[in-house]
Design a protein around this motif. Structure first.
Motif, PDB file in Angstrom:
ATOM      1  N   ASP A 138       0.760  -1.139  -0.068  1.00  0.00           N
ATOM      2  CA  ASP A 138       0.061  -0.096  -0.173  1.00  0.00           C
ATOM      3  C   ASP A 138       0.789   1.175  -0.095  1.00  0.00           C
ATOM      4  N   CYS A 139       1.205   1.664  -1.229  1.00  0.00           N
ATOM      5  CA  CYS A 139       2.442   2.518  -1.371  1.00  0.00           C
ATOM      6  C   CYS A 139       2.017   4.110  -1.272  1.00  0.00           C
ATOM      7  N   THR A 193      -2.272   7.231  -0.513  1.00  0.00           N
ATOM      8  CA  THR A 193      -1.904   6.046  -0.415  1.00  0.00           C
ATOM      9  C   THR A 193      -2.776   5.227  -1.623  1.00  0.00           C
ATOM     10  N   VAL A 194      -2.020   4.391  -2.340  1.00  0.00           N
ATOM     11  CA  VAL A 194      -2.617   3.540  -3.326  1.00  0.00           C
ATOM     12  C   VAL A 194      -2.664   2.064  -2.877  1.00  0.00           C
ATOM     13  N   TRP A 195      -3.685   1.423  -2.395  1.00  0.00           N
ATOM     14  CA  TRP A 195      -3.846   0.452  -1.688  1.00  0.00           C
ATOM     15  C   TRP A 195      -3.768  -0.971  -2.670  1.00  0.00           C
ATOM     16  N   TRP A 243      -0.053   7.717  -8.952  1.00  0.00           N
ATOM     17  CA  TRP A 243      -0.283   8.745  -8.148  1.00  0.00           C
ATOM     18  C   TRP A 243      -0.988  10.051  -9.055  1.00  0.00           C
ATOM     19  N   ASP A 244       0.015  10.475  -9.810  1.00  0.00           N
ATOM     20  CA  ASP A 244      -0.192  11.317 -10.710  1.00  0.00           C
ATOM     21  C   ASP A 244      -0.681  12.643  -9.969  1.00  0.00           C
ATOM     22  N   GLY A 286      -2.069  -0.283  12.033  1.00  0.00           N
ATOM     23  CA  GLY A 286      -1.931  -0.917  13.326  1.00  0.00           C
ATOM     24  C   GLY A 286      -0.325  -0.838  13.864  1.00  0.00           C
ATOM     25  N   THR A 287       0.758  -0.548  12.806  1.00  0.00           N
ATOM     26  CA  THR A 287       2.137  -0.766  12.933  1.00  0.00           C
ATOM     27  C   THR A 287       2.628   0.347  12.465  1.00  0.00           C
ATOM     28  N   ALA A 288       4.039   0.511  12.553  1.00  0.00           N
ATOM     29  CA  ALA A 288       4.516   1.700  11.791  1.00  0.00           C
ATOM     30  C   ALA A 288       4.735   1.272  10.228  1.00  0.00           C
ATOM     31  N   ASP A 289       4.695   2.486   9.603  1.00  0.00           N
ATOM     32  CA  ASP A 289       4.921   2.115   8.019  1.00  0.00           C
ATOM     33  C   ASP A 289       6.183   1.688   7.754  1.00  0.00           C
ATOM     34  N   ASP A 290       6.065   0.558   6.692  1.00  0.00           N
ATOM     35  CA  ASP A 290       7.725   0.163   6.343  1.00  0.00           C
ATOM     36  C   ASP A 290       8.263   0.958   5.231  1.00  0.00           C
ATOM     37  N   HIS A 291       9.447   1.633   5.740  1.00  0.00           N
ATOM     38  CA  HIS A 291      10.177   2.410   4.619  1.00  0.00           C
ATOM     39  C   HIS A 291      10.826   1.535   3.648  1.00  0.00           C
ATOM     40  N   LEU A 292      10.830   1.694   2.389  1.00  0.00           N
ATOM     41  CA  LEU A 292      11.083   0.610   1.349  1.00  0.00           C
ATOM     42  C   LEU A 292      12.370   1.303   0.881  1.00  0.00           C
TER      43      LEU A 292
END
Length: 831
Positions: free
Chosen positions: A39-40, A58-60, A67-68, A93-99
């Protein structure tokens, strides 16, 4: 690029640009979840334009998110603008993952063209991020900015917000006006709308100082204030943005001083506020430039006369030395706790007895040796007086019992002093507590002296100029191996050498913004600086690992951040040499993050106000010779992580990198010809000079080669002479390690010991059982006296080597001076 000399600051033409960034799409994003698709969203960080971050929606549940979305920034043409694009996988519910994070130099974007970049995030999965950039100039925005080629100081404006307060709250409930200008010095301000004074309908003004040329905004909102007993708090959750007003400050002219703005209310009529802009004076309180300050230049002129007379006497010269013929001699002292303090006293006494102390122009010290110089410079004429009294005073404190420093009364004193330090604007820490403990151990009582007070000892050039050394590091997540910056302290100035930025010593501890002194705090007492310079407790684990093993393979392999260049050929073709590479940062895994936190955390370090705050790196900072010369870290390629954008400084003992104080003496502006190096290390008496040689070779700094045979490494001499005629502007280094060689048999040079005196020559300066180990702060009188006599003997036993070095320095100076005069004569004849 302005061709003005880089030694001083100058004015440079600059414009403002409108940057448009369109986040188009990404493809083949795998994320960290095994079961579901990512979900970026993308975060945009451009600290040279905006204090906060911007982000896309966020695009799920999509590996190919589109995104544009378009974002706008106002940027400065002469500033190094690095945009960070971070891709995150949102989690509930948890911290977002940094990719990933892409670091992109906006200098790659040409004016008036659309540039589409496809950033490769992962070649294995063909992950990409597509972004479009457009850059246009803002009409009529050209002006001049102050710069030294490394740092840029844009124009600063002051925003005044005025509101009329009333005897009765204009709203049904107690309300305050919350004002915020992110990126300003003040950041936020709150005004309670009820007037508690005796004046009817009084007015209150809030002031914000901010960079005029950047995309700064004023945010104003109303919020309720609740009281519970003696506690007052606000309800932040009630502000959902509907009762908030945002005013772009870049569209307001400084000529407009009476602009009315309405702030929506939760009930009742909107609140009227009045705003206006004024331009701040251009005069800076931070000195930008790599040259020596005027006060040091005046000191050098006065000191030269005494040095010239002394050299003529000790070298038995027939003619007077004048001008550029007079060499600059410096003393360099390493750290080593009380051992270093004791030895430096005796070495300076030895130079005085030999008639050589008045030849010395600079004394550089670090860690424990700073405890000697700070005490000596309390006496404005210390080098012209017999040093036996200061040595006896030091002996009294070194040999006394230290248990009283932990008494109840002392603990109460420490607490009171730290509380007062907080009131004075400092940020009390363990480093300050350590300084107070040093004061109790090494002083007769409370020491009211401050570093700037030592200017009295330099007024007539009667003493050498003291230089104290520390290093600026990152407090967390980054090791000293990866980031360190030399910071020098003199009675005149405190400065970060690499950036060419200095402040007056009496202003150290005060708050600066955009080169201006914004909030003056009292200069800290000298004990707090002693704790900072000689804090042996600020090591993190990776520093300890490196200092004990000299191996950093574990750090490089398992813990160090993964960063790589992802530039494509088309970017390389259009990039100017000053533009930094496009880099991809891939966050470490859980294991590495845990290890990194454990290894790099400095739990007992202190923070100091960053006097570079509000300044920016010049777009061509990497081309500035002084910056390249003092390049110390991998982070120099990441402007957003360098000190000008940091909230605080983290200054620690210089011994965490190299246990020596050479760097300030190697600045070309000081023109040092001879360095008398006193090394107080027990087990590795040649390590510091070898590390300095390697460091200087890497950085391109003039320093003699240190080439030692295996025999010389095993059997240490009393004095090493390092000299290299092939390296330009290279000082002669006389290195005195702490060794006990001929002193075992001779009590004075050429005078043998009697059988009864042989035991006095058994001074243990090696091994684990030496009484002079680092954490021992209490010596017996016999141990103190023997160490004192040993160091003075080693110095006196090598008098001829010192005189030869001084003679060589004089000859070199005369030869250079004659060569310069001949060149000037030839040039005059040609013209």
């Amino acid at each position: 690029m302005n061709t003005t000399s880089p030694l001083t600051f100058y004015k440079e033409k600059a414009s403002n640009y409108e940057l448009t960034v369109r986040i188009i799409k990404a493809q083949n994003i795998h994320g960290t979840d095994v079961v579901t698709k990512p979900d970026c969203y993308v975060c945009l960080r451009l600290p040279t334009s905006l204090a906060g971050r911007k982000r896309t929606k966020t695009v799920w549940n999509n590996r190919d998110p589109v995104w544009d979305e378009t974002f706008h920034f106002r940027i400065h043409s002469q500033v190094k603008n690095i945009l960070e694009l971070s891709v995150y996988d949102e989690d509930v519910g948890t911290a977002d993952d940094h990719l990933f994070t892409v670091s992109y130099d906006l200098g790659n974007v040409p004016l008036n063209e659309n540039v589409v970049e496809n950033f490769t995030l992962n070649t294995e999965f063909q992950e990409e991020l597509q972004v479009e950039f457009t850059l246009v100039i803002i009409p009529e925005s050209q002006k001049k900015v102050t710069t030294n080629g490394v740092l840029v100081c844009p124009e600063m404006s002051a925003l005044q917000v005025e509101v009329q307060k009333q005897k009765r709250d204009p709203f049904k409930k107690k309300t305050e006006l919350a004002l915020s200008v992110r990126g300003s010095f003040e950041d936020s301000h709150s005004i309670l709308l009820r007037d508690s004074s005796h004046e009817l309908n009084s007015r209150e003004t809030a002031v914000f100082h901010f960079p005029r040329d950047l995309g700064t905004e004023l945010t104003a909102s109303l919020r309720r204030v609740y009281s519970s007993f003696d506690v007052t708090f606000t309800n932040e959750t009630e502000n959902d943005g509907s009762n908030q007003t945002t005013v772009p400050l870049s569209v307001i002219s400084p000529m407009e001083s009476d602009i009315h703005v309405q702030v929506p209310a939760m009930e009742g009529k909107p609140l009227d506020i009045q705003i206006g802009l004024t331009e701040c004076p251009e005069k800076l309180d931070v000195r930008l430039g790599f040259d020596l300050c005027d006060k040091e230049k005046i000191f050098l002129q006065k000191r030269q006369r005494l040095v010239a007379d002394t050299l003529k006497r000790v070298l038995k010269l027939e003619e007077d030395l004048v001008g550029e013929e007079i060499p600059v001699v410096a003393v360099m002292a390493t750290g080593g706790g009380v051992r270093a303090m004791t030895c430096l006293y005796s070495h300076l006494c030895g130079l005085q007895n030999m008639g050589l102390l008045d030849c010395v122009t600079y004394i550089a010290s670090a860690s424990g040796s700073t405890w000697t110089t700070t005490k000596l410079f309390e006496d404005p004429n210390w080098s012209q007086s017999n040093l036996s009294e200061p040595i006896n005073n030091a002996k009294k404190h070194v040999t006394k019992n230290k248990i009283s420093i932990f008494s109840v009364d002392r603990l109460k004193y420490y607490r009171k002093e730290l509380q007062q330090a907080a009131v004075d604007g400092q940020k009390p820490s363990f480093t300050d507590l350590w300084g107070l403990m040093l004061e109790s151990m090494l002083q007769n009582g409370r020491n009211e002296n401050r570093l700037s007070d030592q200017q009295a000892a330099l007024e007539n050039g009667q003493n050498p100029l003291p230089i104290y050394l520390a290093i600026n590091v990152k407090q967390d997540t980054i090791s000293t191996l990866d980031f360190k910056e030399w910071c020098e302290f003199t009675p005149y100035e405190v400065g970060l050498i690499k950036y060419g930025a200095f402040i007056r010593t009496e202003d150290y501890g005060s708050e600066f913004y955009m080169g201006r002194l914004m909030k003056k705090h009292p200069e800290p007492r000298i004990c707090f600086l002693q704790g900072l310079w000689g804090n042996v407790f600020s090591l993190n684990l990776v520093d300890t690992w490196y200092l004990t093993t000299q191996l950093d393979t574990f750090w490089d392999t398992w813990v160090k951040d993964r960063i790589k260049d992802i530039d494509k050929e088309d970017i390389r073709l259009r990039r100017e040499s000053a533009h930094t590479k496009t880099r991809l940062f891939t966050p470490a895994g859980t294991f590495s993050r845990i290890w990194k936190g454990v290894l790099t955390n400095r739990p007992i370090d202190g923070e100091q106000h960053n006097f570079l705050q509000g300044l920016y790196l010049h777009k061509d900072y990497h081309q500035q010779p002084q910056f390249s010369t003092w390049k110390d870290s991998n982070l120099d390629n990441f402007p957003n992580k360098l000190t000008p954008l940091a909230d605080n400084l983290c200054l620690v003992d210089a011994g965490y990198f190299i246990n020596a104080s050479f760097p300030p003496l190697l600045r070309p502006e000081r023109k040092v010809d001879v360095i008398i190096s006193f090394d107080y290390t027990l087990d590795t008496p040649l390590l510091a000079v070898e590390q300095t040689c390697n460091y200087c070779t890497t950085q391109g700094i003039g320093f003699p080669k240190v080439s030692l045979s295996e025999e010389e490494r095993k059997t240490h001499k009393e004095c090493y002479v390092f000299n290299d005629d092939e390296i330009n502007n290279c000082p002669i280094v006389l290195h005195f390690p702490l060794v006990n060689d001929t002193f075992k048999k001779f009590k004075e040079p050429g005078v043998l010991r009697t059988p009864e005196e042989m035991s006095d020559g058994n001074v243990d300066v090696t091994g684990a059982f030496s009484p002079y180990f680092l954490t021992n702060f209490t010596y017996s009188e016999r141990d103190f006296d023997r160490l004192n006599k040993l160091t003075q003997y080693n110095l006196a036993n090598n008098t001829e080597l010192i005189l030869d070095a001084l003679q060589t320095a004089v000859q070199r100076r005369k030869a250079r001076n004659n060569s310069c005069q001949m060149q000037q004569t030839v040039a005059q004849k040609k013209t």
